[in-house]
Design a protein around this motif. Structure first.
Motif, PDB file in Angstrom:
ATOM      1  N   ASN A  68       0.823  -1.209   0.000  1.00  0.00           N
ATOM      2  CA  ASN A  68       0.000   0.000   0.000  1.00  0.00           C
ATOM      3  C   ASN A  68       0.857   1.258   0.000  1.00  0.00           C
ATOM      4  O   ASN A  68       0.502   2.261  -0.628  1.00  0.00           O
ATOM      5  N   LEU A  69       1.976   1.231   0.704  1.00  0.00           N
ATOM      6  CA  LEU A  69       2.877   2.388   0.696  1.00  0.00           C
ATOM      7  C   LEU A  69       3.468   2.601  -0.688  1.00  0.00           C
ATOM      8  O   LEU A  69       3.566   3.735  -1.166  1.00  0.00           O
ATOM      9  N   LEU A  70       3.849   1.512  -1.338  1.00  0.00           N
ATOM     10  CA  LEU A  70       4.444   1.623  -2.672  1.00  0.00           C
ATOM     11  C   LEU A  70       3.422   2.072  -3.711  1.00  0.00           C
ATOM     12  O   LEU A  70       3.796   2.593  -4.761  1.00  0.00           O
ATOM     13  N   GLN A  71       2.138   1.873  -3.431  1.00  0.00           N
ATOM     14  CA  GLN A  71       1.086   2.337  -4.335  1.00  0.00           C
ATOM     15  C   GLN A  71       0.662   3.768  -4.052  1.00  0.00           C
ATOM     16  O   GLN A  71      -0.182   4.311  -4.755  1.00  0.00           O
ATOM     17  N   GLY A  72       1.231   4.375  -3.007  1.00  0.00           N
ATOM     18  CA  GLY A  72       0.919   5.768  -2.702  1.00  0.00           C
ATOM     19  C   GLY A  72      -0.431   5.961  -2.048  1.00  0.00           C
ATOM     20  O   GLY A  72      -1.036   7.039  -2.195  1.00  0.00           O
ATOM     21  N   GLN A  73      -0.930   4.984  -1.313  1.00  0.00           N
ATOM     22  CA  GLN A  73      -2.216   5.124  -0.638  1.00  0.00           C
ATOM     23  C   GLN A  73      -2.082   6.103   0.528  1.00  0.00           C
ATOM     24  O   GLN A  73      -1.301   5.880   1.444  1.00  0.00           O
ATOM     25  N   ALA A  74      -2.865   7.171   0.479  1.00  0.00           N
ATOM     26  CA  ALA A  74      -2.772   8.217   1.495  1.00  0.00           C
ATOM     27  C   ALA A  74      -3.112   7.692   2.882  1.00  0.00           C
ATOM     28  O   ALA A  74      -2.491   8.081   3.877  1.00  0.00           O
ATOM     29  N   SER A  75      -4.107   6.797   2.970  1.00  0.00           N
ATOM     30  CA  SER A  75      -4.511   6.273   4.271  1.00  0.00           C
ATOM     31  C   SER A  75      -3.392   5.472   4.922  1.00  0.00           C
ATOM     32  O   SER A  75      -3.253   5.459   6.144  1.00  0.00           O
ATOM     33  N   GLU A  76      -2.585   4.791   4.100  1.00  0.00           N
ATOM     34  CA  GLU A  76      -1.480   3.996   4.656  1.00  0.00           C
ATOM     35  C   GLU A  76      -0.316   4.901   5.046  1.00  0.00           C
ATOM     36  O   GLU A  76       0.342   4.689   6.075  1.00  0.00           O
ATOM     37  N   TRP A  77      -0.055   5.926   4.246  1.00  0.00           N
ATOM     38  CA  TRP A  77       1.019   6.861   4.565  1.00  0.00           C
ATOM     39  C   TRP A  77       0.694   7.660   5.822  1.00  0.00           C
ATOM     40  O   TRP A  77       1.598   8.124   6.526  1.00  0.00           O
ATOM     41  N   ALA A  78      -0.594   7.822   6.116  1.00  0.00           N
ATOM     42  CA  ALA A  78      -0.970   8.539   7.333  1.00  0.00           C
ATOM     43  C   ALA A  78      -0.480   7.819   8.582  1.00  0.00           C
ATOM     44  O   ALA A  78      -0.299   8.442   9.635  1.00  0.00           O
ATOM     45  N   LEU A  79      -0.243   6.507   8.480  1.00  0.00           N
ATOM     46  CA  LEU A  79       0.242   5.743   9.624  1.00  0.00           C
ATOM     47  C   LEU A  79       1.690   6.074   9.956  1.00  0.00           C
ATOM     48  O   LEU A  79       2.179   5.690  11.026  1.00  0.00           O
ATOM     49  N   LEU A  80       2.385   6.760   9.054  1.00  0.00           N
ATOM     50  CA  LEU A  80       3.784   7.112   9.275  1.00  0.00           C
ATOM     51  C   LEU A  80       3.951   8.496   9.879  1.00  0.00           C
ATOM     52  O   LEU A  80       5.083   8.905  10.179  1.00  0.00           O
ATOM     53  N   ARG A  81       2.859   9.214  10.061  1.00  0.00           N
ATOM     54  CA  ARG A  81       2.964  10.574  10.581  1.00  0.00           C
ATOM     55  C   ARG A  81       3.537  10.578  11.995  1.00  0.00           C
ATOM     56  O   ARG A  81       3.273   9.679  12.792  1.00  0.00           O
ATOM     57  N   ARG A  82       4.257  11.631  12.276  1.00  0.00           N
ATOM     58  CA  ARG A  82       4.979  11.749  13.544  1.00  0.00           C
ATOM     59  C   ARG A  82       4.733  13.119  14.143  1.00  0.00           C
ATOM     60  O   ARG A  82       4.714  14.124  13.437  1.00  0.00           O
ATOM     61  N   HIS A  83       4.541  13.162  15.462  1.00  0.00           N
ATOM     62  CA  HIS A  83       4.385  14.435  16.160  1.00  0.00           C
ATOM     63  C   HIS A  83       5.738  14.859  16.720  1.00  0.00           C
ATOM     64  O   HIS A  83       6.544  13.998  17.120  1.00  0.00           O
ATOM     65  N   PRO A  84       6.028  16.158  16.770  1.00  0.00           N
ATOM     66  CA  PRO A  84       7.326  16.610  17.297  1.00  0.00           C
ATOM     67  C   PRO A  84       7.629  16.125  18.713  1.00  0.00           C
ATOM     68  O   PRO A  84       8.799  16.014  19.093  1.00  0.00           O
ATOM     69  N   SER A  85       6.591  15.839  19.504  1.00  0.00           N
ATOM     70  CA  SER A  85       6.835  15.351  20.859  1.00  0.00           C
ATOM     71  C   SER A  85       7.410  13.940  20.871  1.00  0.00           C
ATOM     72  O   SER A  85       7.965  13.501  21.891  1.00  0.00           O
TER      73      SER A  85
END
Length: 659
Positions: A341-358
């Motif tokens: 899913n990441l290699l296909q550019g799925q936005a919902s899957e890439w959202a799982l990689l988001r990081r907060h500065p904390s």
């Protein structure tokens, strides 16, 4: 509630605390116990005034997972309803909603959405209590009049569309639109991954990956059956030859091996198909053989003594991780993301990689089935995301993952595990970690024989969950086996234990049982009480009040509105959905002051009991209707016809599929 193992009522005041503990029933003080409820059919108990009748059914066609009851409709009828919804007053144009100006939409009268602001405001639900999470940070809210806190805005209107792209500026690892389009079109190149696969003699593609392993896996299975360690290091990786093939180690007329020539031919063919190299988005200017980094040359992370929040499916989202960071979690990891899913550019899957500065020490967890897929994903994440380490999941027990050959399925294929770890670790200089279970089948554990090999293959840290895939989350975690894995590990490898940490006593016992253990990973314990990190650091049992617990939920909602959005169209309900998923775990926590025996164990079944106040009683309910009531206290009334059923069915105690 019924104790399924004993066939008796959980509520049994005449039993002693020792008898209850022996039957895995939480020993709640008798004065707080409820009398056995009168039941009709399968009606569930409720901690509040509701009867639990609103709980949606799993085995009906009611879309229990979505929380919305839908009847079957024809495709033509569904299309007509979608068109009507788009033009409805509730579906206002996003640009008009942001700016409050009907002339701001670049599509004008050709826009598919509604531009009637007055009609939208007339049907808009009442504002929620509190202040807008964006306005409170002295930012202009990106949702304008559509925000559910519009009445509290300091600057109610006018926001340029380009500023909307910065609404998540406080979050890291957002998917770049150009990269997403290139992934869609298959124009992203992976020079490091291709070079590493060529260096190891691994061809790209599922079929080639399977061919590479056939003979070696048969030998490994025979070795494991005889109780011997697979002799993988003594046998080079090779693919089985079909009729007419030549040995891949033979050189061709130009002095190159077959594998090298085939790889270059594939690259050349790809250039012809996709255009010149200038037209393609590349991660590097040229393809070259990447020398394998020795572990001494890699950036290392010392996990010893650090409190590690496990990657948790569905509930381990960014707002939840922020809550845990506030209570003292040292290491956080994103939810498991599927490589395909990441290699296909799925936005919902890439959202799982988001990081907060904390999240000052953050890792991304990926899951795949084949070396080429995982290696390309590692290169993609390494080049486009800010992470401190990358974790490969080889322990996920979920059927949909295992049936694809990923997760726990890799435990049956040590040669593929070797290929994955060697290929992925050879292209990055940041730590590569691996998460596994004891084995696939119960009683046939094999990870202890591979621990030292995993370090030699390139893993910087190894997390061992003390259960097999067949166990899922039933029975206790086997910490004796985890200790055996720690003893077999080289000194340089960080070994992390996982399973049944629910108090600082559990933490201390596991760390003392395995002196060489780096740390313990905390998973379901954090879901039920995220303040567990504070308890461990302060070495105390926190008898937290219902008010303090409710404030934690308030923080989660605030973080959720910042993360998913504060408009009514999807975003507020998204926060509600994940809040309800979390509440399906938190109701299992029993306050310290109500227990005859402290601390609570993770496998104890809570009886039906009263809390010390009405809110504590409501929080103890296992009824989805009461969880919805709690969400309404924070996010207002639910939409008409709304119902909810937990995705992981945590009330089953042995079917939670997090981590």
């Amino acid at each position: 509630m019924v104790d399924e193992t004993a066939g008796e009522s959980v509520s049994a005041p005449h039993r002693s605390a020792e008898e209850l503990v022996a039957k895995a029933i939480a020993p709640v003080k008798p004065e707080y116990l409820r009398p056995p409820p009168v039941r009709s059919g399968d009606t569930r108990r409720s901690g509040g005034d509701n009867t639990g009748d609103e709980v949606s059914k799993d085995k009906t066609g009611d879309s229990a997972g979505s929380g919305l009851v839908k009847e079957k409709r024809s495709k033509r009828q569904q299309k007509k309803e979608r068109q009507q919804q788009i033009k409805s007053a509730a579906n206002v144009c996003a640009q008009v909603g942001r700016t409050g100006n009907v002339d701001s939409c670049p599509f004008g009268s050709n826009c598919r959405f509604n531009h009637d602001l007055e009609a939208y405001l007339a049907q808009k639900p009442a504002d929620l209590e509190g202040t807008c999470p964006f306005d409170s940070e002295e930012k202009i809210c990106p949702y304008g009049v559509t925000c559910r806190f519009f009445g509290t805005h300091k600057k109610n209107l006018i926001r340029e569309s380009q500023d909307l792209q910065r609404r998540k500026s406080h979050e890291i690892n957002n998917l770049d639109k150009d990269l997403q389009k290139s992934l869609w079109k298959g124009k992203v190149k992976f020079p490091k991954a291709e070079a590493q696969l060529k260096l190891l003699g691994l061809k790209s593609g599922k079929k080639a990956s399977l061919e590479t392993e056939v003979e070696q896996e048969e030998i490994n299975e025979e070795c494991v059956e005889d109780g011997d360690k697979p002799e993988e290091e003594s046998r080079p990786l090779k693919r089985s030859k079909s009729e007419g093939d030549t040995d891949c180690t033979n050189e061709t007329s130009n002095g190159k091996s077959c594998v090298e020539e085939e790889c270059e031919n594939e690259i050349a063919e790809d250039k012809v198909e996709n255009g010149s190299p200038k037209d393609n988005l590349k991660l590097s200017s040229k393809v070259e053989i990447i020398p394998e980094l020795h572990l001494r040359e890699k950036k290392l992370i010392d996990f010893r003594g650090k409190l590690y929040l496990a990657p948790l499916t569905t509930v381990g989202n960014l707002p939840f991780r922020r809550v845990c960071k506030g209570f003292g979690a040292d290491v956080t990891c994103g939810e498991m993301a599927m490589c395909t899913n990441l290699l296909q550019g799925q936005a919902s899957e890439w959202a799982l990689l988001r990081r907060h500065p904390s999240e000052d020490l953050f890792g991304a967890q990926i899951c795949g089935a084949y070396p080429d897929t995982i290696t390309r994903t590692v290169e993609l994440v390494d080049s486009n995301c800010s992470v401190d380490f990358i974790d490969i999941n080889m322990g996920c027990p979920i059927d949909v993952v295992v049936n694809r050959g990923a997760g726990s399925a890799l435990l049956t294929k040590p040669t593929r595990m070797k290929s994955v770890i060697k290929a992925a670790s050879g292209i990055i200089d940041r730590p590569l970690t691996v998460k596994v279970r004891m084995g696939f089948f119960e009683g046939r554990n094999r990870i202890d024989s591979l621990v030292a090999d995993m370090y030699n293959w390139g893993a910087s840290a190894l997390t061992v969950h003390g259960r097999s895939r067949q166990q899922r989350y039933s029975k206790h975690a086997d910490w004796d086996y985890i200790s055996k894995c720690v003893d077999n590990a080289p000194q340089e490898l960080n070994v992390i234990g996982n399973g049944d940490v629910f108090s600082y006593c559990d933490w201390n016992n596991h760390m003392s049982q395995c002196p060489k253990l780096s740390t313990c990973m905390i998973a379901r314990g954090a879901l039920m009480k995220p303040w567990l990190f504070t308890e461990i650091k302060e070495q105390r049992h926190w008898d937290i009040t219902s008010g303090e617990r409710f404030n934690i939920l308030k923080d989660f909602v605030r973080f959720g509105l910042e993360h998913w959005g504060s408009d009514n169209k999807g975003c507020v309900e998204t926060t509600r959905h994940f809040l309800l998923e979390w509440l399906s775990h938190t109701h299992r926590y029993i306050p310290v002051g109500l227990l005859d025996v402290v601390p609570q164990c993770l496998n104890w079944r809570p009886p039906s009991y009263y809390g010390r106040d009405d809110l504590e009683t409501l929080m103890a309910s296992d009824s989805a209707a009461d969880w919805v009531r709690i969400s309404e206290m924070l996010l207002g009334k639910v939409p008409e016809g709304f119902t909810f059923a937990p995705k992981h069915k945590s009330n089953a105690y042995d079917r939670a599929e997090n981590g």
